[in-house]
Design a protein around this motif. Structure first.
Motif, PDB file in Angstrom:
ATOM      1  N   GLU A 176     -67.539  23.130 106.564  1.00  0.00           N
ATOM      2  CA  GLU A 176     -68.478  22.611 106.972  1.00  0.00           C
ATOM      3  C   GLU A 176     -68.465  22.650 108.642  1.00  0.00           C
ATOM      4  N   LYS A 177     -69.593  22.108 109.245  1.00  0.00           N
ATOM      5  CA  LYS A 177     -69.677  22.271 110.535  1.00  0.00           C
ATOM      6  C   LYS A 177     -68.560  21.250 110.985  1.00  0.00           C
ATOM      7  N   GLY A 178     -67.587  21.694 111.824  1.00  0.00           N
ATOM      8  CA  GLY A 178     -66.507  21.343 112.402  1.00  0.00           C
ATOM      9  C   GLY A 178     -65.374  20.682 111.425  1.00  0.00           C
ATOM     10  N   ARG A 179     -65.553  21.303 110.257  1.00  0.00           N
ATOM     11  CA  ARG A 179     -64.367  20.907 109.525  1.00  0.00           C
ATOM     12  C   ARG A 179     -64.100  21.811 108.311  1.00  0.00           C
ATOM     13  N   ILE A 180     -62.903  21.687 107.633  1.00  0.00           N
ATOM     14  CA  ILE A 180     -62.642  22.837 106.455  1.00  0.00           C
ATOM     15  C   ILE A 180     -61.510  22.016 105.784  1.00  0.00           C
ATOM     16  N   ARG A 181     -61.644  22.506 104.529  1.00  0.00           N
ATOM     17  CA  ARG A 181     -60.742  21.885 103.742  1.00  0.00           C
ATOM     18  C   ARG A 181     -60.567  22.678 102.468  1.00  0.00           C
ATOM     19  N   PHE A 182     -59.347  22.614 101.448  1.00  0.00           N
ATOM     20  CA  PHE A 182     -59.191  22.878 100.544  1.00  0.00           C
ATOM     21  C   PHE A 182     -59.646  22.285  99.380  1.00  0.00           C
TER      22      PHE A 182
ATOM     23  N   THR B 234     -54.195  17.100 101.363  1.00  0.00           N
ATOM     24  CA  THR B 234     -54.464  17.096 102.857  1.00  0.00           C
ATOM     25  C   THR B 234     -55.613  16.590 103.221  1.00  0.00           C
ATOM     26  N   GLY B 235     -56.652  17.103 102.469  1.00  0.00           N
ATOM     27  CA  GLY B 235     -57.803  16.651 102.899  1.00  0.00           C
ATOM     28  C   GLY B 235     -58.758  17.665 104.132  1.00  0.00           C
ATOM     29  N   TRP B 236     -59.434  16.951 104.791  1.00  0.00           N
ATOM     30  CA  TRP B 236     -60.196  17.600 105.819  1.00  0.00           C
ATOM     31  C   TRP B 236     -59.555  18.029 106.956  1.00  0.00           C
ATOM     32  N   LEU B 237     -59.451  19.195 107.478  1.00  0.00           N
ATOM     33  CA  LEU B 237     -58.826  19.499 108.902  1.00  0.00           C
ATOM     34  C   LEU B 237     -60.156  19.321 110.020  1.00  0.00           C
ATOM     35  N   TYR B 238     -59.925  18.853 110.868  1.00  0.00           N
ATOM     36  CA  TYR B 238     -61.025  18.918 111.978  1.00  0.00           C
ATOM     37  C   TYR B 238     -60.579  18.972 113.337  1.00  0.00           C
TER      38      TYR B 238
ATOM     39  N   ILE C  65     -56.454  25.466 112.310  1.00  0.00           N
ATOM     40  CA  ILE C  65     -57.553  25.507 113.260  1.00  0.00           C
ATOM     41  C   ILE C  65     -57.003  25.639 114.544  1.00  0.00           C
ATOM     42  N   GLU C  66     -57.701  26.736 115.072  1.00  0.00           N
ATOM     43  CA  GLU C  66     -57.062  27.157 116.387  1.00  0.00           C
ATOM     44  C   GLU C  66     -58.004  26.506 117.607  1.00  0.00           C
ATOM     45  N   GLY C  67     -57.624  26.343 118.711  1.00  0.00           N
ATOM     46  CA  GLY C  67     -58.409  26.010 119.632  1.00  0.00           C
ATOM     47  C   GLY C  67     -59.091  27.054 120.703  1.00  0.00           C
ATOM     48  N   LYS C  68     -58.309  27.979 120.491  1.00  0.00           N
ATOM     49  CA  LYS C  68     -58.972  29.275 121.276  1.00  0.00           C
ATOM     50  C   LYS C  68     -60.028  30.179 120.551  1.00  0.00           C
TER      51      LYS C  68
END
Lengths: 126, 169
Positions: A74-80, A93-97, A114-117
């Motif tokens: 989704e916008k700004g986040r991702i999860r299994f 693990t839930g949402w990664l943001y 999630i990478e910052g670059k």
């Protein structure tokens, strides 16, 4: 019950914990430029790269393999979202943001991080 | 100790380790990091190291890993994952126990074992995911290993003292 040598073990363990905390926080800080790109990696190979800042409608991705994982971005986040592996650590693990967040499905060798670059130029400054 | 008695006792210990690891999988852990677990089966590994030795501990650990991944349905990956941790922790704990049982208590040995278990798992995870980024989990794994290793060590020393009184071993 404790003996002299235990102090030695505890000391080594405390040093290891301190070093790893510092190392990880330095590493995380270095990669962060506020831009979030999610990478889905299977077997060491990148299979999908999603610019999380640019996601408007939720994206559903299915990863097949020894097991099946369903990933939702989704916008700004991702999860299994779902997995049929036995331990379900990846779903728990839930949402990664945040940059540096990571979820791993070991049985299926799938990893989201999630990478910052940002890879492509999307802002041009004069 | 006669061969038959040894086989019987080790068989019992393997089944206990197996039951502990199955019970452990029913207990939810609020830390969603791969590899964070209670490590109850380590109680048995420590006990075998104290009463038998390194080779017996290695045997018990290996059979337990094979059986628990068959019963738990974890497949190859989870077997390798738990076996690598078990291998490293058994080596480290037997080493420490042999090097100085008067220097290290069972609690200290168990903490070292739990931490090396987690490090072994992490190495295998890094190898299979082909990504060193899993090292991000290291601090949490070390802290949880330390805490759980302590409790497992306390339980193990109670168990070992009780077993010594039975004169069974």
């Amino acid at each position: 019950m404790l003996k002299k040598g235990d102090l030695f073990i505890v000391l080594i363990v405390i040093i290891m914990i301190a070093v790893s905390f510092v190392g990880v926080s330095i590493f995380r800080g270095r990669e962060d430029d506020g831009h979030k790109t999610a990478l889905i990696i299977r077997d060491g190979k990148e299979i999908r790269r999603i610019d999380l800042d640019a996601v408007d409608e939720p994206i559903e991705i299915t990863v097949d393999g020894d097991y099946n994982n369903t990933i939702i971005a989704e916008k700004g986040r991702i999860r299994f979202m779902e997995a049929d592996c036995p331990d379900k650590v990846c779903v728990d693990t839930g949402w990664l943001y945040k940059t540096g967040d990571m979820a791993v499905c070991l049985p299926n060798k799938v990893m989201i991080k999630i990478e910052g670059k940002s890879q492509d130029i999307d802002i041009v400054t004069y | 100790m006669s061969g038959v008695k040894k086989i019987v006792l080790l068989g019992l210990l393997i089944s206990q380790a197996l039951v502990l690891s199955i019970i452990e999988s029913w207990i939810p852990i609020p830390m969603p990091v791969p590899g964070v677990k209670l490590g109850l089966a380590n109680i048995i590994t420590v006990t075998v190291i104290v009463f038998f030795g390194f080779r017996e501990a290695l045997t018990v650990m290996t059979i337990k890993c094979v059986l628990s991944s068959i019963f738990g349905g974890g497949g190859w990956m989870l077997f390798l994952f738990s076996f690598s941790g078990g291998l490293l922790s058994t080596v480290v704990m037997s080493g420490l126990y042999k090097a100085g049982r008067d220097k290290f208590s069972i609690i200290g040995i168990s903490i070292a074992g739990a931490i090396s278990h987690n490090i072994g798992q992490l190495l295998v995870a890094a190898f299979f995911m082909q990504d060193l980024a899993v090292a991000f989990f290291l601090p949490l794994l070390l802290v949880s290993g330390c805490i759980m290793g302590f409790f497992v060590g306390v339980i193990s020393s109670f168990l070992i003292n009780a077993l010594k009184n039975t004169k069974l071993y």
